[in-house]
Design a protein around this motif. Structure first.
Motif, mmCIF file in Angstrom:
data_model
loop_
_atom_site.group_PDB
_atom_site.id
_atom_site.type_symbol
_atom_site.label_atom_id
_atom_site.label_comp_id
_atom_site.label_asym_id
_atom_site.label_seq_id
_atom_site.Cartn_x
_atom_site.Cartn_y
_atom_site.Cartn_z
ATOM 1 N N LEU A 1 5.740 -69.646 30.585
ATOM 2 C CA LEU A 1 5.142 -68.311 30.705
ATOM 3 C C LEU A 1 5.833 -67.305 29.784
ATOM 4 O O LEU A 1 5.171 -66.461 29.169
ATOM 5 N N VAL A 2 7.162 -67.415 29.672
ATOM 6 C CA VAL A 2 7.891 -66.532 28.754
ATOM 7 C C VAL A 2 7.460 -66.793 27.316
ATOM 8 O O VAL A 2 7.234 -65.858 26.526
ATOM 9 N N GLY A 3 7.326 -68.068 26.970
ATOM 10 C CA GLY A 3 6.872 -68.424 25.621
ATOM 11 C C GLY A 3 5.484 -67.889 25.314
ATOM 12 O O GLY A 3 5.225 -67.383 24.215
ATOM 13 N N LEU A 4 4.587 -67.972 26.296
ATOM 14 C CA LEU A 4 3.237 -67.438 26.109
ATOM 15 C C LEU A 4 3.264 -65.928 25.893
ATOM 16 O O LEU A 4 2.543 -65.391 25.039
ATOM 17 N N LEU A 5 4.093 -65.236 26.672
ATOM 18 C CA LEU A 5 4.194 -63.783 26.515
ATOM 19 C C LEU A 5 4.746 -63.412 25.140
ATOM 20 O O LEU A 5 4.314 -62.435 24.524
ATOM 21 N N ILE A 6 5.698 -64.207 24.648
ATOM 22 C CA ILE A 6 6.264 -63.940 23.321
ATOM 23 C C ILE A 6 5.189 -64.109 22.254
ATOM 24 O O ILE A 6 5.077 -63.304 21.313
ATOM 25 N N ILE A 7 4.374 -65.147 22.380
ATOM 26 C CA ILE A 7 3.319 -65.398 21.391
ATOM 27 C C ILE A 7 2.225 -64.347 21.484
ATOM 28 O O ILE A 7 1.747 -63.820 20.470
ATOM 29 N N ILE A 8 1.804 -64.027 22.710
ATOM 30 C CA ILE A 8 0.763 -63.017 22.896
ATOM 31 C C ILE A 8 1.242 -61.655 22.396
ATOM 32 O O ILE A 8 0.472 -60.888 21.827
ATOM 33 N N ASN A 9 2.542 -61.361 22.610
ATOM 34 C CA ASN A 9 3.152 -60.112 22.170
ATOM 35 C C ASN A 9 2.327 -58.921 22.654
ATOM 36 O O ASN A 9 1.668 -58.227 21.856
ATOM 37 N N PRO A 10 2.335 -58.669 23.967
ATOM 38 C CA PRO A 10 1.461 -57.630 24.533
ATOM 39 C C PRO A 10 1.711 -56.226 23.991
ATOM 40 O O PRO A 10 0.841 -55.362 24.072
ATOM 41 N N LEU B 1 8.101 -73.901 34.228
ATOM 42 C CA LEU B 1 7.037 -72.915 34.390
ATOM 43 C C LEU B 1 7.463 -71.558 33.833
ATOM 44 O O LEU B 1 6.719 -70.906 33.079
ATOM 45 N N VAL B 2 8.674 -71.125 34.183
ATOM 46 C CA VAL B 2 9.172 -69.830 33.720
ATOM 47 C C VAL B 2 9.283 -69.813 32.191
ATOM 48 O O VAL B 2 8.858 -68.855 31.524
ATOM 49 N N LEU B 3 9.839 -70.877 31.618
ATOM 50 C CA LEU B 3 9.983 -70.955 30.162
ATOM 51 C C LEU B 3 8.625 -70.919 29.469
ATOM 52 O O LEU B 3 8.459 -70.254 28.437
ATOM 53 N N ILE C 1 1.387 -77.081 32.952
ATOM 54 C CA ILE C 1 2.177 -76.184 33.792
ATOM 55 C C ILE C 1 1.288 -75.488 34.811
ATOM 56 O O ILE C 1 1.638 -75.362 35.995
ATOM 57 N N PHE C 2 0.106 -75.048 34.364
ATOM 58 C CA PHE C 2 -0.832 -74.428 35.298
ATOM 59 C C PHE C 2 -1.296 -75.447 36.340
ATOM 60 O O PHE C 2 -1.548 -75.096 37.494
ATOM 61 N N GLY C 3 -1.404 -76.714 35.921
ATOM 62 C CA GLY C 3 -1.747 -77.772 36.870
ATOM 63 C C GLY C 3 -0.704 -77.923 37.958
ATOM 64 O O GLY C 3 -1.031 -78.169 39.125
#
Length: 369
Positions: free
Chosen positions: A132-141, A128-130, A106-108
């Motif tokens: 990034l949203v998934g990454l934010l959910i996992i990171i759980n800022p 891309l949006v999905l 996706i970053f590519g």
């Protein structure tokens, strides 16, 4: 897909999914920079016979600028991206870092769109949006743990996306296929990392490195390799790095790019399960939910147009009154596409005809003595 094609995808999927687990186990016995150096040196050597065969078979001659591009690509993947990746594995859960790395395609897409002006379709934007949203959910800022490791893993994935674009663009200019470009980049990158490791042994440099970054001081080359650790090193270097990358590029040639993309589609789901079984890393609810969202993003990337057509079919069934409008739009679209194709075909035929007539006239002209 036949059995051989299925194995081309299944084997690298398992190897890539177990990569973070093997590296985390080895990380407790090796300096992370040393492990990175050993991994890509042996992995590159494992791919070297196939690369030499390709160069000879296709009579590829690499220029000085070509070697420079290979060296730069190797620096990006081995020295920068994979060093950050290896350090991040020691600071965060292997399952989380595995998911981070799986987002690199996706970053590519973003990098290709920004710097190469490559087309970014609506389905790619949705993917891309999905992701990034998934990454934010996992990171759980809001309840962040292992923040530094996660950030390094994310940065590694972004730079890995840069490497993917560089490898594709530079490989095309040099005349190398994906496997050969990967092999040479691995070897050059490990050589460059080896030089930096040698610099870390200079007393002035070693003493200037803070104590909390001791892994960057006096970095060993092959320390810790023994009969007990050799099987793990060979698994990481030959199988995970060499064979997995080799089969990945082979699968693209044998079964197609879309089918080969299944490797990174399955990895975010399989890696946490393997981490749970082997390392005992528990999967939290937000990790599971984030995995599902990232898988949806990968699925959109893999089957974007098919999904779009199915959505249109559902729309037409549920909205009979819109049926006529949709048909009219499709008719207009077909007319435009056909007219464009007709123009291109006509232009091509005229160009070929002009070329043939020019050659004929040049042959008929009398020579001037």
């Amino acid at each position: 897909m036949n059995l051989k094609g299925f194995l081309y995808i299944l084997i690298p999927t398992f190897l890539f999914s177990s990569m973070e687990i093997a590296l985390k186990i080895a990380g407790g016995q090796f300096n992370p920079i040393e492990l990175n150096f050993i991994r890509f040196l042996i992995g590159g050597l494992a791919l070297l016979p196939f690369t030499i065969l390709y160069l000879k078979k296709n009579n590829v001659k690499i220029s000085k600028s070509g070697w420079g591009r290979i060296a730069l690509t190797g620096f990006v993947i081995v020295v920068v991206s994979m060093t950050l990746y290896q350090i991040s594995i020691g600071m965060a859960k292997a399952s989380v870092i595995a998911i981070m790395l799986s987002a690199n395609p996706i970053f590519g897409l973003i990098i290709g769109f920004v710097f190469l002006k490559e087309k970014l379709s609506r389905t790619n934007v949705l993917a891309l949006v999905l992701t990034l949203v998934g990454l934010l959910i996992i990171i759980n800022p809001f309840h962040l743990s292992g923040a530094m490791g996660i950030m390094l893993g994310l940065l590694s994935s972004i730079i890995f996306g840069v490497y993917g674009v560089m490898s594709r663009v530079y490989g095309g200019k040099i005349g190398l296929n994906g496997l050969s470009m990967t092999c040479l980049a691995f070897l050059f990158g490990s050589g460059e990392l080896g030089i930096l490791m040698a610099i870390s042994h200079i007393p002035a440099v070693a003493s200037a490195i803070p104590s909390n970054f001791s892994q960057f001081s006096n970095i060993p080359y092959f320390q810790g390799i023994s009969l007990q650790t050799l099987p793990l090193i060979l698994y990481i270097s030959v199988l995970v790095t060499g064979v997995a990358f080799g089969l990945y590029f082979l699968s693209m040639e044998k079964v197609g790019i879309l089918q080969a993309s299944l490797i990174f589609l399955v990895k975010p789901a399989l890696a946490p399960v393997l981490s749970l079984l082997i390392l005992g890393e528990a999967m939290t609810a937000n990790t599971i939910f984030g995995i599902v969202v990232i898988l949806l993003g990968s699925l959109v990337t893999l089957m974007g147009e098919k999904i779009a057509y199915r959505v249109m079919a559902i729309f037409r069934r549920n909205n009979p009154e819109a049926h006529q409008e949709v048909d009219e739009l499709e008719i207009v679209k077909d007319k435009i596409e056909n007219s464009e194709l007709a123009k291109r075909r006509k232009a091509t035929e005229e160009a070929v005809r002009d070329t043939l007539e020019a050659k004929k006239e040049s042959q008929e002209l009398p020579s001037e003595d």
